[in-house]
Write a protein that holds these residues in place. Structure first.
Motif, mmCIF file in Angstrom:
data_model
loop_
_atom_site.group_PDB
_atom_site.id
_atom_site.type_symbol
_atom_site.label_atom_id
_atom_site.label_comp_id
_atom_site.label_asym_id
_atom_site.label_seq_id
_atom_site.Cartn_x
_atom_site.Cartn_y
_atom_site.Cartn_z
ATOM 1 N N CYS B 47 0.749 -1.213 -0.194
ATOM 2 C CA CYS B 47 -0.248 0.203 0.132
ATOM 3 C C CYS B 47 0.878 0.979 0.043
ATOM 4 O O CYS B 47 1.601 1.564 1.230
ATOM 5 C CB CYS B 47 -0.688 0.478 1.250
ATOM 6 N N CYS B 50 -0.086 3.494 4.182
ATOM 7 C CA CYS B 50 0.903 2.878 5.142
ATOM 8 C C CYS B 50 1.137 1.821 4.378
ATOM 9 O O CYS B 50 2.284 0.897 6.132
ATOM 10 C CB CYS B 50 -1.447 2.115 5.815
ATOM 11 N N CYS B 61 -6.027 -0.968 -0.555
ATOM 12 C CA CYS B 61 -5.804 -1.179 0.745
ATOM 13 C C CYS B 61 -6.976 -0.991 1.326
ATOM 14 O O CYS B 61 -7.325 -0.035 0.681
ATOM 15 C CB CYS B 61 -4.373 -0.812 1.149
ATOM 16 N N CYS B 64 -6.582 2.009 3.110
ATOM 17 C CA CYS B 64 -6.824 3.452 3.220
ATOM 18 C C CYS B 64 -7.669 4.061 2.039
ATOM 19 O O CYS B 64 -8.005 4.845 1.917
ATOM 20 C CB CYS B 64 -5.295 3.259 2.753
HETATM 21 ZN ZN LIG Z 1 -3.002 1.100 3.368
#
Ligand SMILES: [Zn+2]
Lengths: 393, 157
Positions: B47, B50, B61, B64
């Motif tokens: 990701c 993150c 993700c 996120c």
């Molecule tokens: Zn993420």
């Protein structure tokens, strides 16, 4: 401000392995009729309906809401069908609550029903609810996904098989005073510990049965309650949290919650408690009806509800904190461990909590209960609900 | 019909669902499975927000809500996060006993489920001790692979 909302009627069938004398329609009608009778209403009084039915494949009737809705005589009123797996019954109640709290309806009937015994093996069906690309072929089902939780509880908090067994023994003791319960024969700690492993570390008596049965509640607005009802279970708080289907995301170093715990339930409870003005759950909650189909899941839930510190749920269970007469009686009904009509199970928790604060819980009544909490869980332990009910608005 | 005339138990009508599906696994899982099948490697997706390395890989993700682009090889060794040993037979599922574990493969930030094989499961207590959380395993790849999760399993190291 939402319209104040209360449960004014509860109806339950007995929960049994099989009900060959009725169809799923007739089962739903049986509970609905009892709930209306308890509420002192007729079907004509109801403005809207919510039906909770979990995966259709458990019943083998696709879009079963079409069949049940007809049986309830809903025409021409609105009908919603809700499905969030194990949480279904509570999610249906959440939808019913939203109808009344928003002012859209004055009186709502919420009903959930299941006949889990009509499919040969519920776990096969539940395996089909897993991610079909990455996880279904690894034979995951509802039992072993909870075993994974128990393993992490044992690793992190030293939860013991004896602590797990204490949950089963207490629940069965309570089931004996609930005529609706499916399993009622007494069991001892030794019986639980000697029962065979199903999915390590869970043994047969750590696990719920699969049951047939239905549950219904009638919800009404404050205006209706004040005019027509002498007693009611007021919905004082409602919280719901959802999270990923991937249990592995709650285990690796990147996790934000842990599969050992139910931080998601703790979040839902925090919301419900805030709405209800509860700051000290051990002293302010008189009784809890917890959705716990396996012994380990109750341990995670009592911690999430603030009855015990993280990692201490098993110890407190063993010490008797959750017995009838204990600091917080848990599952006077005998809980999910002794009756699991899957679609209805989470609504049964709410129904039993409502009966407690209405003073209508019969032999399983917690004396003077004023505040009760009811939880629901579903999916891969990904959907959580928490409702606080009270005898005052 | 008078109630008393019914002397037999209620009738049961049987039914069966037998429905075939063809699941498109999507581009991300396709790449994962092709790498697994053709090179015997397990890869996750990172990701960009993150920095989490998602195994099994996903196109986005969840936390996120951003698309994942970068592929990262992980494993083949890893750490057990949770396990279970199934002793009960279930319709439609494998013949017991079998063990399933969630393992964080080295380099991943999430755990992936698969069978643990090459382990005696006849004594639950002994097997459970060997599968304890924190123990190390390695992914073992099948000789004939078809591009599915079952192309590999975990084995204790
Ligand atoms: Zn993420």
């Amino acid at each position: 401000m939402p319209t104040k909302t209360a449960i004014v009627g509860v109806g339950q069938t007995d929960y049994r392995f099989k009900r060959t004398d009725v169809t799923i329609q007739e089962l739903a009608v049986e509970a609905s009729r009892k709930a209306l009778e308890h509420a002192g209403m007729t079907l004509a009084d109801i403005d809207a309906f919510v039906i909770g039915v979990a995966p259709d494949a458990l019943l083998g009737i696709n879009a079963v809401d079409r069949w049940i809705g007809e049986a309830l005589g809903v025409a021409p009123r609105p009908l919603l069908r809700v499905n969030t797996g194990g949480t279904t019954g509570a999610a249906a109640a959440q939808a019913g609550y939203a109808h009344v709290a928003s002012g859209v309806a004055q009186r709502v009937l919420v009903v959930a029903a299941d006949k889990v015994s009509e499919s040969p093996d519920a776990q096969w069906v539940l395996n089909t609810a897993m991610d079909p690309i990455y996880e279904k072929s690894v034979a995951l089902n509802a039992i072993n996904m909870c075993s994974l939780q128990a393993v992490r509880q044992m690793d992190q908090y030293h939860v013991t098989e004896k602590q797990l067994a204490s949950v089963a023994v207490r629940s069965r003791k309570n089931a004996q005073i609930n005529p609706h319960a499916h399993l009622r024969a007494p069991i001892s700690l030794e019986d639980v510990l000697a029962s065979r492993y199903v999915c390590w570390p869970l043994k047969l008596l750590d696990c719920c049965p699969r049951s047939s049965g239905a549950c219904a509640v009638v919800m009404a607005s404050e205006r209706v309650v004040r005019k027509e009802h002498s007693r009611a279970a007021w919905i004082r708080g409602m919280g719901a949290t959802s999270n990923t289907i991937y249990m592995g995301d709650k285990m690796g170093p990147g996790r934000d919650v842990d599969h050992a715990d139910w931080d998601e339930l703790a979040m839902a409870a925090a919301r419900a408690y805030r709405q209800a003005g509860i700051t000290d759950p051990v002293h302010e909650i008189d009784v809890a009806e917890i959705y716990a189909p396996f012994t380990c899941t109750e341990i995670a839930a009592v911690e999430a509800l603030g009855f015990a510190n993280k990692g201490m749920g098993g110890v407190m269970s063993e010490q008797g904190m959750f017995e009838m007469g204990g600091a917080v009686p848990v599952n006077p009904s005998g809980g999910v461990l002794n009756a699991n009509p899957i679609s209805a199970t989470a609504l049964v928790r709410i129904a039993e909590a409502a009966l407690q604060v209405m003073g209508d819980a019969g032999d399983r009544q917690v004396p003077g209960a004023q505040r009760a909490v009811a939880t629901g869980i579903g999916g891969t332990l990904q959907f959580h609900t928490c409702m606080v009910l009270a005898n005052d608005a | 019909m008078n109630q008393k005339e019914q002397t037999e138990a209620p009738l049961i009508h049987s039914g069966e669902w037998k429905i075939h599906y063809d699941y498109a696994v999507g581009e991300t899982a396709t790449q994962f499975f092709l790498r697994l099948r053709d090179q015997g490697k397990i890869a996750g997706k990172k990701c960009p927000s993150c920095q989490g390395v998602l195994v099994p890989p996903r196109a986005f993700c969840e936390r996120c809500f951003v698309q994942t682009e970068e592929w990262v090889d992980v494993g083949p060794e890893g750490t057990i996060e949770a396990f279970t040993i199934v002793y009960e037979p279930f319709d439609g599922l494998p013949e017991p006993p079998y063990a399933v574990a969630y393992v964080t493969l080295d380099g991943a930030t999430t755990a992936m489920a698969n069978f643990v094989r090459a382990l005696d499961l006849s004594d639950p207590e002994v097997a459970a001790r060997q599968l304890a959380v924190g123990n190390r395993v390695e992914a073992v790849f099948a000789d004939a692979r078809e591009g599915a999760v079952t192309d590999f399993y975990y084995r204790l190291m």
